[in-house]
Enzyme design. Structure first.
Site, PDB file in Angstrom:
ATOM      1  N   LYS A   1       0.810  -1.211  -0.053  1.00  0.00           N
ATOM      2  CA  LYS A   1      -0.133  -0.047   0.054  1.00  0.00           C
ATOM      3  C   LYS A   1       0.764   1.241  -0.193  1.00  0.00           C
ATOM      4  O   LYS A   1       0.376   2.429  -0.526  1.00  0.00           O
ATOM      5  CB  LYS A   1      -1.007   0.075   1.031  1.00  0.00           C
ATOM      6  CG  LYS A   1      -1.923  -1.032   1.001  1.00  0.00           C
ATOM      7  CD  LYS A   1      -2.747  -1.371   2.348  1.00  0.00           C
ATOM      8  CE  LYS A   1      -4.095  -0.517   2.627  1.00  0.00           C
ATOM      9  NZ  LYS A   1      -4.730  -1.044   3.810  1.00  0.00           N
TER      10      LYS A   1
ATOM     11  N   GLU B   1      -0.659   7.829   7.890  1.00  0.00           N
ATOM     12  CA  GLU B   1      -1.456   8.882   7.288  1.00  0.00           C
ATOM     13  C   GLU B   1      -2.190   9.574   8.206  1.00  0.00           C
ATOM     14  O   GLU B   1      -2.317   9.098   9.340  1.00  0.00           O
ATOM     15  CB  GLU B   1      -2.492   7.924   6.570  1.00  0.00           C
ATOM     16  CG  GLU B   1      -2.090   7.363   5.202  1.00  0.00           C
ATOM     17  CD  GLU B   1      -3.419   6.536   4.592  1.00  0.00           C
ATOM     18  OE1 GLU B   1      -4.417   6.702   5.105  1.00  0.00           O
ATOM     19  OE2 GLU B   1      -3.107   5.893   3.567  1.00  0.00           O
TER      20      GLU B   1
ATOM     21  N   HIS C   1     -13.286  -0.784  11.142  1.00  0.00           N
ATOM     22  CA  HIS C   1     -12.826  -0.543   9.738  1.00  0.00           C
ATOM     23  C   HIS C   1     -12.928  -1.673   8.771  1.00  0.00           C
ATOM     24  O   HIS C   1     -12.351  -2.076   7.693  1.00  0.00           O
ATOM     25  CB  HIS C   1     -11.154  -0.386   9.710  1.00  0.00           C
ATOM     26  CG  HIS C   1     -10.628   0.717  10.599  1.00  0.00           C
ATOM     27  ND1 HIS C   1     -11.173   1.831  10.567  1.00  0.00           N
ATOM     28  CD2 HIS C   1      -9.992   0.777  11.710  1.00  0.00           C
ATOM     29  CE1 HIS C   1     -10.817   2.931  11.489  1.00  0.00           C
ATOM     30  NE2 HIS C   1      -9.828   1.989  12.252  1.00  0.00           N
TER      31      HIS C   1
ATOM     32  N   ARG D   1      -8.825  -8.086  -6.760  1.00  0.00           N
ATOM     33  CA  ARG D   1      -9.378  -9.127  -6.661  1.00  0.00           C
ATOM     34  C   ARG D   1     -10.894  -8.861  -6.809  1.00  0.00           C
ATOM     35  O   ARG D   1     -11.593  -7.578  -6.666  1.00  0.00           O
ATOM     36  CB  ARG D   1      -9.089  -9.897  -5.330  1.00  0.00           C
ATOM     37  CG  ARG D   1      -9.405  -9.002  -4.374  1.00  0.00           C
ATOM     38  CD  ARG D   1      -9.411  -9.689  -2.801  1.00  0.00           C
ATOM     39  NE  ARG D   1      -9.198  -8.778  -1.810  1.00  0.00           N
ATOM     40  CZ  ARG D   1     -10.013  -8.098  -1.195  1.00  0.00           C
ATOM     41  NH1 ARG D   1     -11.472  -8.157  -1.705  1.00  0.00           N
ATOM     42  NH2 ARG D   1      -9.807  -7.202  -0.261  1.00  0.00           N
TER      43      ARG D   1
END
Ligand code: ADP
Ligand code: ADP
Ligand code: MG
Length: 464
Positions: free
Chosen positions: A116, A200, A235, A292
């Site tokens: 990521k 982040e 999440h 995917r």
């Protein structure tokens, strides 16, 4: 067209893929663990082969065994479903080296997007908005402190190889930083065998909007519109809808355009999803790309009329996309509730065991993708998701009402499920107004839903 495909998965998604194959006159080879010997995917496939005990590392994640079965049964391609080996580059590489097709993207796109922090770097180089944060991974606390002071708290530490919301830690002040940094690293290592993390800025009260992509081997890339997946717990997505109730036409167009651009940048082939978060001002940021099929692909199928699994198989079989962007239009509104075997009254702990009785809902535009039936064994070895209840209405309100009725009809005895939680969400006025973000569920669970829960517990008494 392929004549034989192996499905390297279990549960509802194995059934979903087997059905699509049989409709296309493709034979199917199912693999299963001893825990799943009575599962419907074992019965429905053309042939089924037991590959080991329940523990995923000894069965559904055992690469040599799966490839051996594929070679012995002479399949031409493998569909990985989602989870398990679907985003494993080593697996894709071996599948290809053995002369078999992989129904998904190539290993280069998986490795680019699966990491990521590398994906963030690619976006940065191409002027695609990303959430402010570290460039690449962060490996020491000093550097992390500097970055966090620059971007400002709260921040979120995330696993570079992450997925399913694991390894994430939100930090509100510097004093908590070191502890959470170490926690995130050890959770990431335990879940993904990789302790690399990045940071982040934590966007407060965002919406999670994602775009479904289809790309063939001839350079054609289209998108199938968005899904709103902001109803989450820890999440993890719980309920999804398409289209998003609060996305204006201009942002909708922009996200579609950017998602197609990202797929092209990654040289992406097959079905994939570009995830964004939208802040309270309506500004969007790239979050990640899932390389995917996704759990919630179903709601996009309902509003576009396109069978995404069949498209995946056709693309892998070197066929051109049968649609251009102008052919794609969304009709009506679709909602999916993830039905999980968990105890919503006790910390959402998994609930496993034998299902005694199931009543499945039905009716016009009601779809229940699941692998449960009377006497099903719900094993503690696997994900708690046991089914997906999907409806489509002419508009959002009709979809909401249809889902309420379908949830009332759905009955599962023997294990505990989150059906009542969905019922609560579908009757919540903020939800009905489309007025929600990713904090919705945690807020309701600690506030209004608490009373709802208490009342229900009193009402049902010891049954719960
Ligand atoms: P996201 O990672 O964006 O939440 P999805 O919502 O599609 O993507 O969730 C996929 C994840 O759900 C998988 O990576 C896996 O961890 C988990 N999962 C849920 N059900 C299953 C299942 N039946 N088999 C394997 N993995 C599952
Ligand atoms: P995963 O790979 O686990 O799916 P994602 O990066 O897709 O991880 O994030 C999952 C969810 O975590 C998002 O849908 C969102 O709710 C939350 N999240 C992730 N990053 C941020 C962020 N920077 N600010 C606020 N919420 C975030
Ligand atoms: Mg995600």
């Amino acid at each position: 067209m392929f004549k034989r495909i192996l499905i390297a998965n279990r549960g509802e998604i194995a059934l979903r893929i087997i059905r699509a194959c049989h409709e296309m006159d493709i034979e199917t080879i199912a693999i299963y663990s001893t825990e799943d010997k009575d599962s419907p995917h074992v019965k429905l496939a053309t042939e089924s082969i037991c590959i080991g005990p329940g523990k995923p590392s000894e069965s559904y994640l055992n690469i040599p065994k799966i490839i051996n079965v594929a070679l012995l049964t002479k399949v031409e391609a493998i569909h990985p479903g989602y989870g398990f080996l679907s985003e494993n580059e080593e697996f894709v590489d071996l599948v290809n080296q053995c002369g078999l097709g992989f129904i998904g993207p190539d290993k280069e796109s998986i490795s680019l997007m699966g990491n990521k922090s590398r994906a963030r770097q690619l976006m940065l180089e191409n002027n695609i908005p990303i959430v402010p944060g570290s460039q690449g991974n962060v490996d020491n606390i000093q550097k992390l402190k500097e970055i966090c002071n620059k971007i400002g708290y709260p921040i979120i530490i995330k696993a570079s190889s992450g997925g399913g919301g694991r390894g994430m830690r939100i930090v509100y002040k510097e004093e908590e930083l070191e502890r959470e940094f170490l926690n995130s690293k050890s959770e990431s290592n335990a879940s993904f065998g990789d302790d690399k993390v990045y940071v982040e800025k934590y966007i407060v009260n965002p919406r999670h909007i994602e775009i479904q992509i289809l790309a063939d081997k001839f350079g054609n890339v289209i998108h199938l519109g968005e899904r709103d997946c902001s109803i989450q717990r820890r999440h993890q997505k719980i309920l999804e809808e398409a289209p998003s109730p609060r996305l204006g036409e201009s942002l909708r167009k922009e996200l579609g355009r950017v998602a197609v651009k990202i797929a092209r940048l990654a040289g992406y082939i097959n079905a994939g999803t570009v995830e964004f978060i939208i802040d309270e001002e309506g500004k969007y940021y790239f979050l990640e790309m899932n390389t995917r099929l996704q759990v919630e692909h179903t709601i996009t199928e309902m509003v576009t009329g396109i069978d995404i699994v069949k498209e995946q198989i056709k693309i892998a079989n070197n066929m051109k996309l049968g649609y251009e962007q102008k052919d794609i239009s969304l009709q009506g509104h679709s909602i999916q509730c993830r039905i999980n075997g968990e105890n919503i009254f006790n910390k959402f702990l998994p609930s496993t065991g034998k299902i005694k009785n199931v009543h499945m809902p039905g009716g016009f535009n009601v779809r229940f993708d699941s692998y449960i039936g009377n006497n099903s064994n719900i094993s503690p070895y696997y994900d708690t998701m046991i089914g997906k209840l999907i409806v489509k209405g002419a508009n959002r309100l009709e979809a909401i009402k249809k889902m309420r009725v379908a949830l009332e009809e759905l009955g599962i005895e023997g294990i505990k499920t989150n059906i009542e939680l969905h019922y609560g969400i579908l009757h919540d006025f903020d939800f009905v107004k489309g007025n929600y973000n990713t904090s919705f569920l945690e807020q309701k669970l600690s506030g209004e839903f608490k009373n709802f829960y208490l009342e229900m517990e009193n009402y049902y008494g010891t049954k719960y």
